[in-house]
Design a protein around this motif. Sequence first.
Motif, PDB file in Angstrom:
ATOM      1  N   UNK A 292      71.573 -88.810   4.312  1.00  0.00           N
ATOM      2  CA  UNK A 292      70.841 -88.393   5.505  1.00  0.00           C
ATOM      3  C   UNK A 292      70.306 -86.962   5.454  1.00  0.00           C
ATOM      4  N   UNK A 293      69.474 -86.640   6.465  1.00  0.00           N
ATOM      5  CA  UNK A 293      68.833 -85.329   6.540  1.00  0.00           C
ATOM      6  C   UNK A 293      69.780 -84.245   7.045  1.00  0.00           C
TER       7      UNK A 293
ATOM      8  N   UNK B 238      64.921 -88.706   6.274  1.00  0.00           N
ATOM      9  CA  UNK B 238      64.702 -88.667   4.822  1.00  0.00           C
ATOM     10  C   UNK B 238      63.234 -88.430   4.509  1.00  0.00           C
ATOM     11  N   UNK B 239      62.345 -88.895   5.387  1.00  0.00           N
ATOM     12  CA  UNK B 239      60.904 -88.732   5.158  1.00  0.00           C
ATOM     13  C   UNK B 239      60.501 -87.269   5.029  1.00  0.00           C
ATOM     14  N   UNK B 240      61.244 -86.367   5.672  1.00  0.00           N
ATOM     15  CA  UNK B 240      60.896 -84.946   5.583  1.00  0.00           C
ATOM     16  C   UNK B 240      60.950 -84.428   4.155  1.00  0.00           C
TER      17      UNK B 240
ATOM     18  N   UNK C 155      61.161 -73.801   9.511  1.00  0.00           N
ATOM     19  CA  UNK C 155      61.320 -74.681  10.676  1.00  0.00           C
ATOM     20  C   UNK C 155      60.663 -76.048  10.503  1.00  0.00           C
ATOM     21  N   UNK C 156      60.074 -76.286   9.311  1.00  0.00           N
ATOM     22  CA  UNK C 156      59.624 -77.647   9.019  1.00  0.00           C
ATOM     23  C   UNK C 156      60.805 -78.620   8.973  1.00  0.00           C
ATOM     24  N   UNK C 157      61.995 -78.088   8.643  1.00  0.00           N
ATOM     25  CA  UNK C 157      63.162 -78.977   8.545  1.00  0.00           C
ATOM     26  C   UNK C 157      63.653 -79.455   9.898  1.00  0.00           C
ATOM     27  N   UNK C 158      63.150 -78.848  10.974  1.00  0.00           N
ATOM     28  CA  UNK C 158      63.486 -79.311  12.316  1.00  0.00           C
ATOM     29  C   UNK C 158      62.207 -79.689  13.086  1.00  0.00           C
ATOM     30  N   UNK C 159      61.168 -80.013  12.337  1.00  0.00           N
ATOM     31  CA  UNK C 159      59.928 -80.587  12.893  1.00  0.00           C
ATOM     32  C   UNK C 159      59.212 -79.675  13.884  1.00  0.00           C
ATOM     33  N   UNK C 160      59.246 -78.367  13.626  1.00  0.00           N
ATOM     34  CA  UNK C 160      58.532 -77.453  14.508  1.00  0.00           C
ATOM     35  C   UNK C 160      57.248 -76.915  13.887  1.00  0.00           C
ATOM     36  N   UNK C 161      56.984 -77.235  12.621  1.00  0.00           N
ATOM     37  CA  UNK C 161      55.706 -76.829  12.005  1.00  0.00           C
ATOM     38  C   UNK C 161      55.323 -77.832  10.947  1.00  0.00           C
TER      39      UNK C 161
END
Length: 385
Positions: free
Chosen positions: A75-76, A133-135, A379-385
């Motif tokens: 998992x992520x 996982x897609x990230x 912050x890409x890892x928490x979907x903010x950018x």
Amino acid sequence: MYQKRVTHILKDISQQLDQLLKKDHQPGLLGGHTGCALFYAYYYQLTGKEKYLDKVHELVLSSIEAMSSHSLLPTHCNGIAGMVWCVQHLMNQGFVDGDMEDIFADVDVLLGNQMIADLNNKQYDFLHEGLGIALYFLEKETPSSWLPQVVHALEATATHLPHGISWEDHFARHTVPTLPDEPCYNLGLAHGMPAIIGILSRIKAKGIDTGDLVEKGLDWMLSVSNSPGVSSLYPTVVNNAGVALTTSHSRMGWCYGDLPVAMTLLHGGYREQAYEILAHSVQNRDIKNGMVHDTCICHGSAGIAHIFNRAYLQTQEPLFQQGAEKWLQHTIDLYESPSGVGFYVDGKYEIKEGLLEGIAGVGLALIAAIDKDTDPAWDRCILLS
């Protein structure tokens, strides 16, 4: 006006992390020591001190060793996907040298197969199931062949509703036993629709066809807002009819509430609607009605400050900068208070090292607030950018 205080806090966070990491060797991006590498990397970029870059390399090697010697989830949040995302990100940003294609070729197949199997089984949870996982595949500079398969799996499992589409929250059935026995749809970024649409928006930005999934998903989200009179504009969980299954009021934070809905709308191209939600949050939400008890990224003041900071960076809207400064000030004040440094749970504060609930995440948000020359791409890892 707050530069000196933030600089002092960052030094303290660095020293505390040094001590915490001597005792805790739990790997993981959002809750373990892998994510601490992001703090040291961006702190190195801020200070230029090589000792922090050395810390990055130590933590990356420790994470790679953990992947080879421990049985880890895919998992992520605290599994393999998040760990390899971190290594890929550090390479992309120039903090670490190497070729991920050679290092993790077998991992790609393992993660890709797990991701698609989970999505086909309607296991969408961003933190703890297949979606996150897609990230990792999105962090690759060349569009991955796994990403169109994500689109196909989500298209096949979507629920068509009167105002658009959504995806049922099956994860909540295992974690919230008080939910009524009917289909439910989660409006939180940690476990729900904003994460699904956020992933699809980023896949679309890679030039991959997502059909009308993003637009139909955003239309549905807009349709389930609260009636006037509730301080939060969106509830947490709703049913097929868009009626809140728990309280209509939602907290402020990254994990749940109006802010992740707004950021998902912003990334999906619904800028006017996103502006309205963010402006409402600046003007009407506070510590009390936002239920803000600590400084963490997940549901604390540093996370709120960073969301407004990110919104300002993307829009240059002065009101969002005001929101960022307001919550940054609260973060500084709370951090410097006797108990505010910790993660608040069950009436107590616990100091953690991680990105989502710990001081590494607080530090990253503070660095982003004072380092105006560096994109806080972590912050890409928490979907903010």
